[in-house]
Motif scaffolding. Structure first.
Motif, PDB file in Angstrom:
ATOM      1  N   LEU A 372       5.678 -16.004 -11.294  1.00  0.00           N
ATOM      2  CA  LEU A 372       4.957 -15.394  -9.693  1.00  0.00           C
ATOM      3  C   LEU A 372       5.452 -14.000  -9.147  1.00  0.00           C
ATOM      4  O   LEU A 372       5.212 -13.327  -8.729  1.00  0.00           O
ATOM      5  CB  LEU A 372       5.419 -16.744  -8.442  1.00  0.00           C
ATOM      6  N   ALA A 373       6.991 -13.606 -10.353  1.00  0.00           N
ATOM      7  CA  ALA A 373       7.520 -12.269 -10.592  1.00  0.00           C
ATOM      8  C   ALA A 373       6.748 -11.555 -11.502  1.00  0.00           C
ATOM      9  O   ALA A 373       7.422 -10.432 -11.185  1.00  0.00           O
ATOM     10  CB  ALA A 373       9.269 -13.138 -10.282  1.00  0.00           C
ATOM     11  N   VAL A 374       6.457 -12.125 -12.609  1.00  0.00           N
ATOM     12  CA  VAL A 374       6.163 -10.561 -13.291  1.00  0.00           C
ATOM     13  C   VAL A 374       4.655 -10.213 -13.773  1.00  0.00           C
ATOM     14  O   VAL A 374       4.264  -9.585 -14.383  1.00  0.00           O
ATOM     15  CB  VAL A 374       6.638 -10.851 -14.793  1.00  0.00           C
ATOM     16  N   ASP A 375       3.301 -11.286 -13.462  1.00  0.00           N
ATOM     17  CA  ASP A 375       2.319 -11.539 -13.509  1.00  0.00           C
ATOM     18  C   ASP A 375       1.899 -11.187 -12.230  1.00  0.00           C
ATOM     19  O   ASP A 375       2.427 -10.959 -11.143  1.00  0.00           O
ATOM     20  CB  ASP A 375       1.731 -12.128 -13.469  1.00  0.00           C
ATOM     21  N   ASP A 376       0.228 -10.597 -12.594  1.00  0.00           N
ATOM     22  CA  ASP A 376      -0.587  -9.859 -11.327  1.00  0.00           C
ATOM     23  C   ASP A 376      -1.235 -11.242 -10.694  1.00  0.00           C
ATOM     24  O   ASP A 376      -2.032 -12.162 -11.315  1.00  0.00           O
ATOM     25  CB  ASP A 376      -1.396  -8.840 -11.364  1.00  0.00           C
ATOM     26  N   VAL A 377      -0.645 -11.646  -9.647  1.00  0.00           N
ATOM     27  CA  VAL A 377      -1.072 -12.388  -8.845  1.00  0.00           C
ATOM     28  C   VAL A 377      -1.852 -12.525  -7.248  1.00  0.00           C
ATOM     29  O   VAL A 377      -2.282 -11.864  -6.597  1.00  0.00           O
ATOM     30  CB  VAL A 377       0.282 -13.691  -8.152  1.00  0.00           C
ATOM     31  N   PRO A 378      -3.092 -13.718  -7.554  1.00  0.00           N
ATOM     32  CA  PRO A 378      -4.253 -13.409  -6.521  1.00  0.00           C
ATOM     33  C   PRO A 378      -3.532 -13.622  -5.095  1.00  0.00           C
ATOM     34  O   PRO A 378      -2.907 -13.962  -4.587  1.00  0.00           O
ATOM     35  CB  PRO A 378      -5.202 -14.336  -7.074  1.00  0.00           C
ATOM     36  N   SER A 379      -3.604 -12.511  -4.231  1.00  0.00           N
ATOM     37  CA  SER A 379      -3.179 -12.096  -2.999  1.00  0.00           C
ATOM     38  C   SER A 379      -4.316 -13.200  -2.159  1.00  0.00           C
ATOM     39  O   SER A 379      -3.978 -12.733  -0.652  1.00  0.00           O
ATOM     40  CB  SER A 379      -1.874 -10.453  -2.954  1.00  0.00           C
ATOM     41  N   SER A 380      -5.442 -13.078  -2.767  1.00  0.00           N
ATOM     42  CA  SER A 380      -6.540 -13.524  -1.774  1.00  0.00           C
ATOM     43  C   SER A 380      -7.611 -13.525  -2.315  1.00  0.00           C
ATOM     44  O   SER A 380      -7.391 -14.035  -3.796  1.00  0.00           O
ATOM     45  CB  SER A 380      -7.045 -12.625  -0.700  1.00  0.00           C
ATOM     46  N   LEU A 381      -8.637 -15.026  -2.140  1.00  0.00           N
ATOM     47  CA  LEU A 381      -9.216 -15.320  -2.412  1.00  0.00           C
ATOM     48  C   LEU A 381     -10.187 -13.957  -2.890  1.00  0.00           C
ATOM     49  O   LEU A 381     -10.770 -14.163  -4.097  1.00  0.00           O
ATOM     50  CB  LEU A 381     -10.634 -16.135  -1.670  1.00  0.00           C
ATOM     51  N   SER A 382      -9.993 -12.205  -2.885  1.00  0.00           N
ATOM     52  CA  SER A 382     -11.232 -11.292  -3.086  1.00  0.00           C
ATOM     53  C   SER A 382     -10.203 -10.381  -4.262  1.00  0.00           C
ATOM     54  O   SER A 382     -11.087  -9.351  -4.250  1.00  0.00           O
ATOM     55  CB  SER A 382     -11.208 -10.833  -2.539  1.00  0.00           C
ATOM     56  N   GLY A 383      -8.538 -10.685  -3.670  1.00  0.00           N
ATOM     57  CA  GLY A 383      -7.955  -9.768  -4.404  1.00  0.00           C
ATOM     58  C   GLY A 383      -6.849  -9.953  -5.050  1.00  0.00           C
ATOM     59  O   GLY A 383      -6.329 -11.087  -5.465  1.00  0.00           O
ATOM     60  N   VAL A 384      -5.719  -8.983  -6.084  1.00  0.00           N
ATOM     61  CA  VAL A 384      -5.068  -9.543  -7.120  1.00  0.00           C
ATOM     62  C   VAL A 384      -4.031  -8.149  -6.469  1.00  0.00           C
ATOM     63  O   VAL A 384      -3.816  -6.829  -6.191  1.00  0.00           O
ATOM     64  CB  VAL A 384      -5.106  -9.080  -8.356  1.00  0.00           C
ATOM     65  N   LEU A 385      -2.701  -9.326  -6.420  1.00  0.00           N
ATOM     66  CA  LEU A 385      -1.509  -7.908  -6.303  1.00  0.00           C
ATOM     67  C   LEU A 385      -0.929  -7.470  -8.029  1.00  0.00           C
ATOM     68  O   LEU A 385      -0.259  -8.247  -8.178  1.00  0.00           O
ATOM     69  CB  LEU A 385      -0.246  -8.268  -5.617  1.00  0.00           C
ATOM     70  N   GLU A 386      -1.747  -6.195  -8.047  1.00  0.00           N
ATOM     71  CA  GLU A 386      -0.749  -5.899  -9.473  1.00  0.00           C
ATOM     72  C   GLU A 386       0.460  -5.187  -9.198  1.00  0.00           C
ATOM     73  O   GLU A 386       0.416  -4.397  -8.543  1.00  0.00           O
ATOM     74  CB  GLU A 386      -2.416  -4.754  -9.764  1.00  0.00           C
ATOM     75  N   LEU A 387       0.914  -5.837  -9.646  1.00  0.00           N
ATOM     76  CA  LEU A 387       2.166  -5.158  -9.948  1.00  0.00           C
ATOM     77  C   LEU A 387       2.295  -3.938 -10.531  1.00  0.00           C
ATOM     78  O   LEU A 387       2.162  -4.371 -11.897  1.00  0.00           O
ATOM     79  CB  LEU A 387       3.372  -6.070 -10.555  1.00  0.00           C
ATOM     80  N   PRO A 388       3.019  -2.857 -10.681  1.00  0.00           N
ATOM     81  CA  PRO A 388       3.547  -1.488 -11.632  1.00  0.00           C
ATOM     82  C   PRO A 388       4.018  -2.488 -12.369  1.00  0.00           C
ATOM     83  O   PRO A 388       4.906  -2.503 -12.446  1.00  0.00           O
ATOM     84  CB  PRO A 388       4.439  -0.048 -10.984  1.00  0.00           C
ATOM     85  N   LEU A 389       3.863  -1.241 -13.081  1.00  0.00           N
ATOM     86  CA  LEU A 389       4.514  -1.389 -15.078  1.00  0.00           C
ATOM     87  C   LEU A 389       6.652  -1.792 -14.478  1.00  0.00           C
ATOM     88  O   LEU A 389       6.687  -2.359 -15.099  1.00  0.00           O
ATOM     89  CB  LEU A 389       4.265  -0.741 -15.502  1.00  0.00           C
ATOM     90  N   GLN A 390       7.363  -0.681 -14.295  1.00  0.00           N
ATOM     91  CA  GLN A 390       8.358  -0.631 -13.791  1.00  0.00           C
ATOM     92  C   GLN A 390       8.301  -1.682 -12.501  1.00  0.00           C
ATOM     93  O   GLN A 390       9.731  -2.060 -13.156  1.00  0.00           O
ATOM     94  CB  GLN A 390       8.501   0.917 -12.909  1.00  0.00           C
ATOM     95  N   VAL A 391       8.116  -2.331 -11.634  1.00  0.00           N
ATOM     96  CA  VAL A 391       8.645  -3.431 -11.457  1.00  0.00           C
ATOM     97  C   VAL A 391       8.334  -4.423 -12.222  1.00  0.00           C
ATOM     98  O   VAL A 391       9.158  -5.444 -11.933  1.00  0.00           O
ATOM     99  CB  VAL A 391       7.136  -3.777  -9.970  1.00  0.00           C
TER     100      VAL A 391
END
Length: 413
Positions: A372-391
């Motif tokens: 949950l802290a280091v991967d791109d996680v589905p934030s809705s049924l149609s979207g993913v929270l893409e974390l910047p590489l620095q994060v």
């Protein structure tokens, strides 16, 4: 069994639970209305406080667990908090320019100056406060601080708002995540089916204001004893309630954290933690809840440590939290996913969640928390929270040392 049929069954089953009818003086429309009594509303916009005091400085006379500068403390608890004579950690109610949010435990920490009283905190403050105040284990303290700052704050400055969007005070120039929404941010740390906060969309975005009706529902379901079994049942009730009434209901992978947060009520909030009693007087003190004199509950803006209170004797570790998440979930398993229309529900898959079903083992949950802290996680049924590489790199640097012995595949950035 099809998902649509399962949803219909769950929705019908929800009627068997006395959400409102057994609570005297409660208006069930409070679940659906975005309007709240004026004395319950925390803030309509994010306040600005020019005075940023920071947490009360470390005092060797009152060391608590001795945590400082984001490093491990002793883990030896059973300490009175605040200690007799420790005026630096006396309760001080938040003023109109102080930020508070949906987490009673952190709000209480700020009200006692274990975190900065203005509600703009830092990674190190979060790690220290969790250990010194509650005797949270260092591994869990680091994990929660990483999730908070990484998802809702700023990894360059290490700052986080305990509530609303205070980007001008948390961000470095050119924030990596754009607006930094603080802990009020939807489907990050905050999720639908909160214990005492509204779902985001039915309440027009107000997912942070204390809802006295929900607190009363929780107290009634728990029979004023907020233990694992009772809170597991209440978590099911809140899920069924949102499933039936919120067309935009979403219970994604990060909703796993809601079970962990519920465990704090019986593992951290009682005096002496898990050796104490999670009774109504204790829980209402931390939640800032008081009787309205009519059989209901209202917010008093005084989330605080109860009198004569001692922290947990042994640290509440990351592994113990995973055990509690699994135990609560297995009492009343539900699907991870979201509503797509009336009577229609789509599941999500992520990590050890497959087809909406959690493979509920302690090892799986530990690794899922890491993801949950280091991967791109589905934030809705149609979207993913893409974390910047620095994060991602920052989170990996914080968490890999914590998770190195859990057998989880660790990222290398």
């Amino acid at each position: 069994m099809s998902v649509s049929i399962l949803v219909a069954i769950l929705t019908a089953t929800a009627a068997a639970f006395p959400f409102v009818s057994d609570l005297p003086g409660v208006d069930s429309s409070a679940f659906r209305s975005a309007k709240r009594p004026s004395n319950d509303k925390r803030q309509s916009s994010c306040p600005f406080n020019p005075n940023h005091p920071g947490a009360a400085p470390y005092n060797p006379k009152y060391p608590y667990t001795g945590a400082r500068d984001g490093l491990p403390g002793t883990g030896i608890g059973g300490i009175k908090v605040p200690a007799d004579g420790d005026t630096a950690h006396a309760f001080e109610a938040p003023g109109p320019n102080d930020i508070r949010g949906p987490c009673p435990g952190l709000n209480a920490a700020a009200n006692h100056h274990f975190l900065s009283h203005d509600g703009i905190t830092t990674f190190n403050e979060l790690v220290d406060a969790q250990q010194n105040l509650y005797n949270v284990g260092y591994d869990l303290a680091v994990t929660l601080a990483t999730l908070g700052v990484g998802l809702d704050g700023d990894v360059v400055t290490g700052k986080l708002s305990l509530g609303c969007d205070a980007t001008s005070r948390t961000a470095a120039t050119g924030s990596l995540l754009g607006r930094e929404l603080g802990l009020n941010g939807h489907n990050k740390f905050e999720s639908d089916t909160s214990l005492t906060r509204n779902d985001f969309f039915p309440a027009a975005g107000d997912d942070y204001t204390f809802n006295g009706t929900l607190f009363g529902m929780m107290a009634s379901t728990c029979h004023n004893t907020f233990n694992r079994d009772n809170l597991a049942l209440y978590r099911l009730q809140r899920y069924q309630q949102s499933l039936a009434s919120n067309p935009n209901f979403y219970f994604g992978p990060k909703s796993l954290l809601l079970y962990g947060a519920a465990s704090f009520l019986y593992e951290l909030f009682p005096s002496f933690g898990n050796a104490g009693v999670p009774d109504l007087a204790t829980i209402s003190s931390f939640f800032g809840a008081e009787s309205d004199g009519k059989g209901g509950w209202r917010f008093n803006n005084r989330e605080r440590i109860p009198p004569n209170w001692y922290n947990r004797k042994t640290p509440y570790t990351l592994t113990e939290t995973a055990v509690e998440i699994v135990a609560q979930y297995l009492e009343h398993p539900v699907l991870f996913g979201g509503n797509t229309g009336k009577g229609s529900f789509d599941t999500v898959s992520f990590g050890s969640i497959e087809g909406g079903n959690l493979k509920a083992t302690t090892a799986n949950v530990l690794c899922l928390i890491y993801q949950l802290a280091v991967d791109d996680v589905p934030s809705s049924l149609s979207g993913v929270l893409e974390l910047p590489l620095q994060v991602v790199g920052w989170a990996v640097g914080k968490l890999n040392p914590v998770f190195k012995d859990f057998g989880c595949p660790l990222k290398i950035v």
